[in-house]
Write an enzyme that holds these catalytic residues in place. Sequence first.
Site, PDB file in Angstrom:
ATOM      1  N   GLU A  47      -4.495   8.192  -2.840  1.00 21.45           N
ATOM      2  CA  GLU A  47      -5.031   6.930  -2.323  1.00 21.45           C
ATOM      3  C   GLU A  47      -5.283   5.945  -3.468  1.00 21.45           C
ATOM      4  O   GLU A  47      -5.142   4.732  -3.291  1.00 21.45           O
ATOM      5  CB  GLU A  47      -6.315   7.211  -1.532  1.00 21.45           C
ATOM      6  CG  GLU A  47      -6.789   6.056  -0.675  1.00 21.45           C
ATOM      7  CD  GLU A  47      -5.889   5.722   0.510  1.00 21.45           C
ATOM      8  OE1 GLU A  47      -4.986   6.534   0.859  1.00 21.45           O
ATOM      9  OE2 GLU A  47      -6.061   4.630   1.084  1.00 21.45           O
ATOM     10  N   HIS A  83       0.840  -1.208   0.000  1.00 19.48           N
ATOM     11  CA  HIS A  83       0.000   0.000   0.000  1.00 19.48           C
ATOM     12  C   HIS A  83       0.877   1.261   0.000  1.00 19.48           C
ATOM     13  O   HIS A  83       0.721   2.141  -0.855  1.00 19.48           O
ATOM     14  CB  HIS A  83      -0.908  -0.028   1.234  1.00 19.48           C
ATOM     15  CG  HIS A  83      -1.794   1.166   1.377  1.00 19.48           C
ATOM     16  ND1 HIS A  83      -3.115   1.163   0.973  1.00 19.48           N
ATOM     17  CD2 HIS A  83      -1.566   2.413   1.861  1.00 19.48           C
ATOM     18  CE1 HIS A  83      -3.656   2.352   1.201  1.00 19.48           C
ATOM     19  NE2 HIS A  83      -2.733   3.129   1.749  1.00 19.48           N
ATOM     20  N   GLU A  84       1.810   1.320   0.942  1.00 20.50           N
ATOM     21  CA  GLU A  84       2.664   2.514   1.048  1.00 20.50           C
ATOM     22  C   GLU A  84       3.577   2.637  -0.166  1.00 20.50           C
ATOM     23  O   GLU A  84       3.910   3.747  -0.591  1.00 20.50           O
ATOM     24  CB  GLU A  84       3.474   2.490   2.345  1.00 20.50           C
ATOM     25  CG  GLU A  84       2.639   2.437   3.633  1.00 20.50           C
ATOM     26  CD  GLU A  84       1.593   3.541   3.750  1.00 20.50           C
ATOM     27  OE1 GLU A  84       1.801   4.635   3.174  1.00 20.50           O
ATOM     28  OE2 GLU A  84       0.535   3.304   4.388  1.00 20.50           O
TER      29      GLU A  84
END
Lengths: 492, 492
Positions: A290, A260-261
């Site tokens: 996002e 995700h990061e």
Amino acid sequence: MTEIQTLRARLQSLTKLGSALALMSWDEEVNLPERAHEYRGEVNAQLSSELHERITSDELTSLVNKLADPEVFNSLTDDEKVIVRETKRDIDQAKKLPTEFVERMARLTTKAFSAWVEARKKSDFKIYEPVLGEILKMKIEEARLLGYKDSPYDALLDEFEPDMTVQKIDAVFKPLAASLAELIGSVRGSVPSLPARQYPLDKQVILNQKIAAALGYDLHTGRIDISPHPFTISLHPTDVRITTRYDSNDFWGALGSTIHETGHALYEQGLPASEHGTPLGEAGSLGIHESQSRTWENFVGRSRPFTSFLYPQLAEHFGAQKFSEEELYLWLNRVQPNPIRVESDEVTYNLHIIIRYELEKDLIEGNLAVADLPAAWNAKVKLYLGLDIKNDAEGVLQDVHWSHGAFGYFPTYTLGNLYAAQLFATARKALPTMDEDFAKGKFKGLLGWQRENIHRHGRRYHADELIERVTGEKLSSEYLLEHLAAKVKLNY
Amino acid sequence: MTEIQTLRARLQSLTKLGSALALMSWDEEVNLPERAHEYRGEVNAQLSSELHERITSDELTSLVNKLADPEVFNSLTDDEKVIVRETKRDIDQAKKLPTEFVERMARLTTKAFSAWVEARKKSDFKIYEPVLGEILKMKIEEARLLGYKDSPYDALLDEFEPDMTVQKIDAVFKPLAASLAELIGSVRGSVPSLPARQYPLDKQVILNQKIAAALGYDLHTGRIDISPHPFTISLHPTDVRITTRYDSNDFWGALGSTIHETGHALYEQGLPASEHGTPLGEAGSLGIHESQSRTWENFVGRSRPFTSFLYPQLAEHFGAQKFSEEELYLWLNRVQPNPIRVESDEVTYNLHIIIRYELEKDLIEGNLAVADLPAAWNAKVKLYLGLDIKNDAEGVLQDVHWSHGAFGYFPTYTLGNLYAAQLFATARKALPTMDEDFAKGKFKGLLGWQRENIHRHGRRYHADELIERVTGEKLSSEYLLEHLAAKVKLNY
């Protein structure tokens, strides 16, 4: 120096102070000695306020206003126009909130955070209610100060996602909510699990580095550290850091966060370094940011071909596994309604966001009193997720956001998912060998597509314009729904 | 606000920018991604120059000058007098060097550093000679700009050790040099060694944390990281960080550095937090700082009682040892002349410093030409250490300092040793159970004595005044000589 050159130089100088502040917040989460928080808070407060003063200074304002004058503006290049337009937007926004207001809000949120911590601990909304009421009052005042056309909530949304409105969100959230609530009604009761085992931390660290690098994260301009809440921070495209958290019982806790990061970090590493400090060197919006993290976490990381890439590496790092590749895939995509947002799966997560969106919109528009919030929360959870909330701690008190005064922030999570789905569908058409590539650990195609279509533009296009330009159509709930319906099907 | 309150507030605000800069330099050594150095350099340059501008601003200058006016000054408290006196000193010093000069020096030292790297690599002083000549010329100009009474070298010394002069240094270095050169003539040829073994890094990390904490380093307001060159940095007394470096073949490489840096950190943690930002919250001088690190490294860490404390812990962390406690003690105190300063033992180290001091003084006073430096270096090494220098790399090119423009810095190392010896002799008289305490791992007595006599004063006293007040006599070479003579005796 021409005026536009002066503006660039001023912005690039401002941003260096911003980088120092960014390093301080990174350090605060990753390294700060236990008893150093008080002093660090003072340093942060001072430098943040110095940065705010410089952004709203008369000199910068008059420089930008001069450049925004139609006669001058029309003579600028396209890039220069973006810089002037967005900088003017930033300054105007920053000036709408008087220093007195900002300081009052800072004091109030400090108080609110403590009240929230205590209330959650005791699972008693009553402790939080009065201060949340004060925050709500101030947020309504803030909306008035910022200005809006239809709903006061629009003004707050706009702070996180420029140009976003209730009208635009309703057009996508409403069909999404209805279909998702119906879809999850059909998932089976039992959820897949993996046999319990230990995943030694030192080996997890190596695996996380390896996977992040394979996805395209450049560790010569980045690093992976540990923090309780994973995050990404960028000082400059050559210094983009991510964090994760390790649990020896579960390899995906860390790896999912890392992926995700990494999605966030790839965006930051892909912004044009030559424009660092100007809006052309900044991310388009929180929602677009996002969308990048969700693309890599959910559309890549939980895909069938990625599972084929990952499975042998698990054995390599942790020894033979007692589950098959297919079982891993089903486990990564299990669906089960959970009262807690951050523990929720990819499908029900969006219903959590929609619940919060509807509630905070009602609060800000004056259609819901703070005292009635817990009951309203529980009713919506029952309606959308089919769950009975047992107490405030697992209900209305679970998130910190409102205590920070963040109203209008939650929607960016699901907007990110919607953008991700629509963009990914477009990328898939452009990259016919995508699945084969993923299975072989090749991700350059997708990253190159993102660099070209999203990253290099900085703040050139606001989110809705970017989506329409890249995908050829307006934002729609259709792509995310299709993606999530497929996930739900795995859980029949 | 009274003027003195305004001054305090200004200084405390300035220091917050200084803390951000301190965090950046810590990060640069410990964490910075490989390709992030260029941008970090730009951020450093900008924020450093902003800090310099604020220190030399007309507003601060006139405020301090008003307070320094005898009529006002005499009405101040003792603490306030120190703040005004030292701040005036800082501003006056900062203003003596024009911005143009500082920038020219920065460019020159960047060039000199590259030349030094290449020259050392090729072991060819000729490559370094021209740029070192330019630096020397600028340092002589700097001395003229700063002003001095007797020697231009005094002006440079004063930048690192306020009030220090050639006359004062000669009074202690000359007898020290003569006696030490004679002493080391008597050491035996063979040096003690420990049997080779591995010291796993994870266990070393635990041991280093444990020992640092035992000495009094508060890990709630500090942390130990890894960097190629160990150092200590303080953002505030609640945020004092040290670094060390680990080698799996040698536990003392890391532990000796940790104990040394702990000495620096104890000083910083002991400065009065309420005075942070004012001169009362700053260390007295570089030499006094070094005295604290050397006290803990050499007077405590290499002492017989400390060996008794350490020995069982080595077994506990690394398994049974193949050497005795006494062998450990002899090994920690082995003496053997080495052409390289940083690899030298406690005794010959000071001769290395004296050699550098004599040479840089001669250069600055115009008694030595840069072209003649290598020959002069080699002659002094032969005279003091009895060693033949084989090439420039192991001779005149071994240290980076001159390429940074640091002339007058080396003496603070041996001044630190001299201060340490004299202060430790006084502490010993005040703490009759010191040796027994050390053997039991109790170090609070010594730390309390340092807190009371040194740390709490900040910059109240310059080094020579502090030494005289605490020890009751002027700085003397006698105490260090006595200490080192005892070490040499172990090597007969």
